[in-house]
Write a protein that holds these residues in place. Structure first.
Motif, short mmCIF file in Angstrom:
data_model
loop_
_atom_site.label_atom_id
_atom_site.label_comp_id
_atom_site.label_asym_id
_atom_site.label_seq_id
_atom_site.Cartn_x
_atom_site.Cartn_y
_atom_site.Cartn_z
N GLN A 237 -107.05 1.70 25.69
CA GLN A 237 -106.93 1.25 24.31
C GLN A 237 -106.15 2.30 23.53
OE1 GLN A 237 -111.17 0.43 23.33
NE2 GLN A 237 -110.47 -1.65 22.89
N SER A 238 -105.07 1.86 22.90
CA SER A 238 -104.19 2.78 22.19
C SER A 238 -104.03 2.32 20.74
CB SER A 238 -102.81 2.84 22.85
OG SER A 238 -102.91 3.26 24.19
N PRO A 239 -104.12 3.26 19.79
CA PRO A 239 -103.88 2.89 18.39
C PRO A 239 -102.38 2.76 18.13
CG PRO A 239 -104.29 5.24 18.55
CD PRO A 239 -104.45 4.68 19.94
N ALA A 240 -102.01 1.85 17.26
CA ALA A 240 -100.60 1.65 16.93
C ALA A 240 -100.50 1.17 15.49
CB ALA A 240 -99.94 0.66 17.88
N ASN A 241 -99.32 1.31 14.92
CA ASN A 241 -99.10 0.84 13.55
C ASN A 241 -97.62 0.60 13.32
OD1 ASN A 241 -97.79 3.38 12.46
ND2 ASN A 241 -99.79 4.23 13.02
N THR A 242 -97.31 0.04 12.16
CA THR A 242 -95.92 -0.24 11.78
C THR A 242 -95.51 0.57 10.57
OG1 THR A 242 -96.66 -2.13 10.45
CG2 THR A 242 -96.02 -2.58 12.74
N LEU A 243 -96.09 1.75 10.39
CA LEU A 243 -95.76 2.60 9.24
C LEU A 243 -94.32 3.10 9.30
CD1 LEU A 243 -98.98 4.83 9.04
CD2 LEU A 243 -98.46 2.74 7.74
N ALA A 244 -93.67 3.12 8.14
CA ALA A 244 -92.30 3.66 8.08
C ALA A 244 -92.31 5.18 8.20
CB ALA A 244 -91.63 3.24 6.77
N GLU A 245 -93.39 5.83 7.72
CA GLU A 245 -93.56 7.27 7.81
C GLU A 245 -94.88 7.57 8.50
OE1 GLU A 245 -91.35 9.48 6.98
OE2 GLU A 245 -89.93 8.08 6.05
N PRO A 246 -94.96 8.63 9.31
CA PRO A 246 -96.21 8.90 10.03
C PRO A 246 -97.38 9.27 9.13
CG PRO A 246 -94.63 10.68 10.36
CD PRO A 246 -93.89 9.59 9.67
N LEU A 247 -97.13 9.99 8.02
CA LEU A 247 -98.17 10.40 7.09
C LEU A 247 -99.33 11.12 7.78
CD1 LEU A 247 -98.34 7.17 4.86
CD2 LEU A 247 -97.10 9.28 4.39
N SER A 248 -99.01 11.97 8.74
CA SER A 248 -100.03 12.65 9.54
C SER A 248 -100.85 13.62 8.70
CB SER A 248 -99.35 13.41 10.69
OG SER A 248 -98.59 12.55 11.49
N PHE A 249 -102.13 13.72 9.04
CA PHE A 249 -103.01 14.68 8.38
C PHE A 249 -102.84 16.07 8.96
CE2 PHE A 249 -106.31 11.03 7.79
CZ PHE A 249 -105.47 10.44 6.86
N ILE A 250 -102.58 16.16 10.27
CA ILE A 250 -102.41 17.43 10.96
C ILE A 250 -101.09 17.40 11.71
CG2 ILE A 250 -104.83 18.10 11.12
CD1 ILE A 250 -105.09 16.68 13.72
N PRO A 251 -100.41 18.53 11.83
CA PRO A 251 -99.04 18.55 12.36
C PRO A 251 -98.88 17.95 13.74
CG PRO A 251 -99.59 20.67 11.35
CD PRO A 251 -100.86 19.87 11.40
N GLU A 252 -99.84 18.15 14.63
CA GLU A 252 -99.68 17.69 16.01
C GLU A 252 -99.95 16.20 16.20
OE1 GLU A 252 -103.71 19.86 15.76
OE2 GLU A 252 -101.68 20.05 14.95
N SER A 253 -100.40 15.51 15.15
CA SER A 253 -100.70 14.08 15.27
C SER A 253 -99.43 13.24 15.15
CB SER A 253 -101.69 13.65 14.19
OG SER A 253 -102.94 14.28 14.37
#
Length: 337
Positions: A237-253
């Motif tokens: 099971q893998s998470p996925a999305n269609t975001l134009a920008e990653p908007l990561s909370f932490i750099p390695e995400s």
């Protein structure tokens, strides 16, 4: 919901109680299935089942027309001789194509709630919430309903070869392959743990099953059966999305984690993804059966080996928790995991 490989079943037998010794190791019911084998006559079949939403009634939660739904399940089977009276084959293929529309209810900030002071760091995430299209649910919160099409694709392939080595010796080998992929919404049935259309889960599985069995009839009363089976099961099971920008909370995400706000639906994928569960399993058995009149005596040995490789993650991309909408707009979380 669905059952593949029905065309390959010769017979099945459910056992719900009074198990014999060779069914040891199980606590629930047992279903024993025998698959078809080829004959001296070449024969085959093909089929398709089709269903859609044209005749479906409107769901209570649907907005407008019923959510679209289409299902195709088709396949075929063929069997016959390779060498007359000696070697036979039987095989089949099935495919499932399903697009199941569902109406999903969420809670989002109202337009009025977005006009007040908003922490600049929060604004990109606030903009991910759609505007309400339903009734108000409380101060600054409204209902938003949308349709999501859950896409399922599955292929099933099975082949079997039977060999009559002699009047007393029979051998068969069978291989089964089953692979599927499904795209599902972030929807748990509870508003707070239900997400939005840009976020979804991709589930994939790939399974291989191999069986070989040899039977030796020593006398009309004595039968020996040796069987080997191997199963390789993979599930991810893998998470996925269609975001134009990653908007990561932490750099390695690779992209943003999860935002939980009291009174609102969650923003982001499930915190426990990605996850995998892979299993290698094999068995070897040798059974000796003796019959005499009304009596039957059966003895044997069974050796099993199982290896499981499981990956479970929790908050790997980070999770912000806000007590309410006001704390979220101010950018003051109560917890970060």
């Amino acid at each position: 919901e669905r059952t593949l490989a029905v065309e390959r079943y010769q017979e099945f037998r459910p056992v719900t109680n009074a198990f014999s010794a060779d069914y040891g190791g199980v606590m629930g019911g047992v279903v024993s299935i025998a698959t078809k084998s080829g004959t001296n006559v070449l024969h085959g079949s093909a089929f398709e089942f089709f269903r859609n939403s044209k005749m479906d009634a409107r769901n209570f939660f649907d907005v407008g027309d019923p959510a679209p739904f289409t299902r195709h399940q088709y396949g075929g089977a063929v069997g016959g001789p390779v060498v007359q009276n000696k070697i036979f084959f039987f095989g089949g293929f099935e495919r499932l194509q399903e697009d199941l529309g569902t109406s999903i209810i969420t809670a989002v900030p109202t337009a009025a709630a977005r006009t007040g002071p908003v922490n600049p760091a929060v604004r990109p995430y606030l903009d991910l919430y759609p505007l309400p299209n339903g009734p108000d649910l409380g101060p600054g919160i409204g209902q938003y309903t949308y349709e999501f099409s859950r896409v399922t694709r599955e292929n099933f392939l099975q082949g079997r070869v039977d060999v009559e080595l002699s009047d007393k010796d029979l051998l068969f080998v069978r291989h089964t392959y089953d692979r599927s992929r499904q795209v599902s919404p972030v929807s748990s049935g509870a508003i707070q743990t239900t997400g939005f259309a840009p976020f979804f889960t991709t589930s994939t599985s790939g399974n291989h099953f191999f069986t070989a069995e040899a039977k030796r009839t020593f006398t009309q009363n004595l039968l020996n059966t040796v069987r080997f089976s191997s199963s390789v099961l993979t599930y991810e099971q893998s998470p996925a999305n269609t975001l134009a920008e990653p908007l990561s909370f932490i750099p390695e995400s690779p992209f943003m984690g999860l935002i939980l706000i009291g009174g609102l639906s969650q923003l982001g994928n499930y915190a426990a993804e990605p996850s995998t569960q892979n299993i290698d399993y094999w068995t070897w058995s040798d059974d000796l059966t003796y019959t005499k009149g009304k009596h039957l005596l059966k003895t044997g040995v069974l050796i099993e080996h199982a290896y499981a490789d499981k990956l479970t993650t929790n908050h790997s991309r980070g999770t912000y928790t806000f007590a309410n909408l006001a704390q979220f707009l101010a950018g003051v979380p109560s917890r970060f995991q």
